[in-house]
Motif scaffolding. Structure first.
Motif, PDB file in Angstrom:
ATOM      1  N   THR A 127     -18.594 -59.058 -10.212  1.00  0.00           N
ATOM      2  CA  THR A 127     -19.232 -57.907  -9.580  1.00  0.00           C
ATOM      3  C   THR A 127     -18.174 -57.249  -8.700  1.00  0.00           C
ATOM      4  O   THR A 127     -17.271 -57.913  -8.197  1.00  0.00           O
ATOM      5  CB  THR A 127     -20.443 -58.383  -8.751  1.00  0.00           C
ATOM      6  N   THR A 166     -29.084 -61.316 -12.900  1.00  0.00           N
ATOM      7  CA  THR A 166     -29.242 -60.927 -14.306  1.00  0.00           C
ATOM      8  C   THR A 166     -27.970 -61.198 -15.116  1.00  0.00           C
ATOM      9  O   THR A 166     -28.031 -61.687 -16.246  1.00  0.00           O
ATOM     10  CB  THR A 166     -29.662 -59.436 -14.394  1.00  0.00           C
ATOM     11  N   GLN A 178     -22.884 -51.775  -7.421  1.00  0.00           N
ATOM     12  CA  GLN A 178     -22.862 -51.583  -5.966  1.00  0.00           C
ATOM     13  C   GLN A 178     -21.699 -50.714  -5.491  1.00  0.00           C
ATOM     14  O   GLN A 178     -21.566 -50.486  -4.294  1.00  0.00           O
ATOM     15  CB  GLN A 178     -22.828 -52.952  -5.250  1.00  0.00           C
ATOM     16  N   LYS A 232     -29.058 -46.766  -7.431  1.00  0.00           N
ATOM     17  CA  LYS A 232     -28.634 -47.024  -6.047  1.00  0.00           C
ATOM     18  C   LYS A 232     -27.854 -45.821  -5.500  1.00  0.00           C
ATOM     19  O   LYS A 232     -28.446 -44.791  -5.238  1.00  0.00           O
ATOM     20  CB  LYS A 232     -27.857 -48.332  -5.993  1.00  0.00           C
ATOM     21  N   ASP A 255     -19.203 -55.507 -13.026  1.00  0.00           N
ATOM     22  CA  ASP A 255     -20.510 -54.947 -12.673  1.00  0.00           C
ATOM     23  C   ASP A 255     -20.288 -54.070 -11.440  1.00  0.00           C
ATOM     24  O   ASP A 255     -20.108 -54.569 -10.332  1.00  0.00           O
ATOM     25  CB  ASP A 255     -21.487 -56.096 -12.376  1.00  0.00           C
TER      26      ASP A 255
END
Ligand code: PLP
Length: 375
Positions: free
Chosen positions: A150, A106, A182, A205, A179
């Motif tokens: 990320t 994305t 995670q 998550k 990002d």
């Protein structure tokens, strides 16, 4: 009641898929029930629900050490990053967006979508399961507007050295978007210590809630000069002004918000974040460290090949193993009562504080049983 007892799924299964979605807790179940109760008791309590979006904003700000005025509530990372992208100008000399090859699709897709607006997207390639810092140094220059990275790669669990990349980018005058989907909920994430300009992440998550709620952080001093064109009535200075003759953005990061907030997800998200804070991020980080260590050690002892780096500084809460037939392996494990997932040819094993050594032992026994599916 032990912490694990807050997650009823463990009565039936071993859950190792927090990188995809956290396990459902009784707290989050109750939060959804409360949403319906409030709806039923009060009819349409919009003041209460708007207040909930403020509670969510404050909870997220607390989690990442931001000021609530630097946080926008969004319905997904995609919506938040799109709002940021819409506020950036790619018309001048500084039009380059440096994107790591570990990005969730994305994020990379949103930057490529800006090519129509003049952006030039440059990818930073991986070398095996890491991206060496030198590759970033080669890509980031005086024409770089933004570096989009990320924190931990969703495919293989590899963790980027965010502070080093931020320093590199800032030295060249570029902004950085991290990002952190995670990593949020797995370790302390501090936007001020990381010195990032933007951060994005959601609650689905390791923050243990459900789909529909994400957040972006925008460094305070950047907000006044950034005017998103992806916006809506909730991004206005006065949401209830109902002015159809002008766009008057909020002076805070709320200008990056859009329309009606995701009310049920706000209830769940606040409950998930509260649960994480009550356990404590240092403690969670230590427990995840012990579990990922045991998974790596067990896998390597049995001769299975890691697709994640071995060095604990270089991976997140996700350990991946290489497989010949990963879809079949995920199915076999599921019939053994173990929930995992896959990306590429990698089996994804993502523990959280609710897992224990017994879960790891059982996983290793089952992987040994299916070892013909592992590389
Ligand atoms: C690193 C990362 N970023 C973003 C997303 C998804 O973002 P969105 O909220 O837009 O679905 C995921 C996973 O679904 C992810 O792992």
């Amino acid at each position: 009641m032990s912490l694990r007892d807050h997650f009823p799924i463990f009565e039936k299964k071993i859950y190792f898929n927090s990188c995809s979605q956290g396990a459902l807790s009784v707290e989050v179940q109750k939060a959804y029930a409360q949403y319906m109760q409030d709806w039923d008791d009060k009819g349409s309590p919009w003041e209460l629900w708007v207040e909930r979006s403020e509670i969510a904003r404050h909870a997220f700000a607390g989690l990442v050490n931001a000021d609530p005025n630097e946080v926008a509530d969004c319905t997904s990372v995609s919506a938040g990053v799109s709002a940021i992208a819409s506020a950036l100008d790619f018309g001048g000399e500084r039009n380059k967006v440096v994107v790591s090859d570990f990005e969730f699709p994305t994020v990379a897709q949103i930057w490529h979508a800006q090519e129509r607006r003049g952006a030039r997207v440059v990818h930073v390639p991986a070398a095996g399961h890491v991206i060496p810092l030198e590759r970033f140094a080669e890509a980031i220059d005086e024409r770089t507007k933004l570096v989009s990275i990320t924190h931990v790669c969703f495919r293989n669990g590899s963790r980027l050295d965010a502070p080093a990349i931020v320093e590199m980018a800032h030295r060249k005058g570029a902004l950085v978007l991290l990002d952190a989907y995670q990593t949020l909920g797995t370790l302390p994430v501090d936007v001020k210590a990381l010195k990032v300009d933007f951060l994005a992440g959601g609650v689905l998550k390791y923050l243990l809630a459900s789909a529909g709620l994400a957040f972006i952080y925008i460094r305070r001093d950047l907000v006044p000069d950034l005017q998103p064109t992806a916006m809506g009535w909730f991004s206005q200075a006065n949401i209830f002004a109902m002015d159809i003759y002008a766009n008057t953005p909020s002076p805070t990061a709320r200008r990056f918000e859009s329309g009606t907030p995701p009310v049920p997800s706000l209830y769940a998200g606040v409950a998930g974040m509260k649960l994480i804070q009550s356990v404590g991020l240092e403690k969670i980080q230590a427990e995840i460290g012990a579990l990922t260590g045991a998974i790596k050690e067990g896998a390597m002892r049995r001769g299975f090949n890691l697709a994640s780096p071995v060095d604990p500084e270089k991976h997140g809460a996700l350990i991946t193993l290489r497989s010949h037939k990963v879809d079949l392996l995920v199915k076999r494990l599921e019939s053994d009562g173990i929930i995992t997932s896959s990306r590429d040819d990698n089996l994804r094993i993502s523990p959280h504080f609710y897992n224990n050594q017994g879960d790891v032992d059982r996983l290793m026994d089952c992987l040994t049983k299916h070892k013909e599916l592992l590389v």
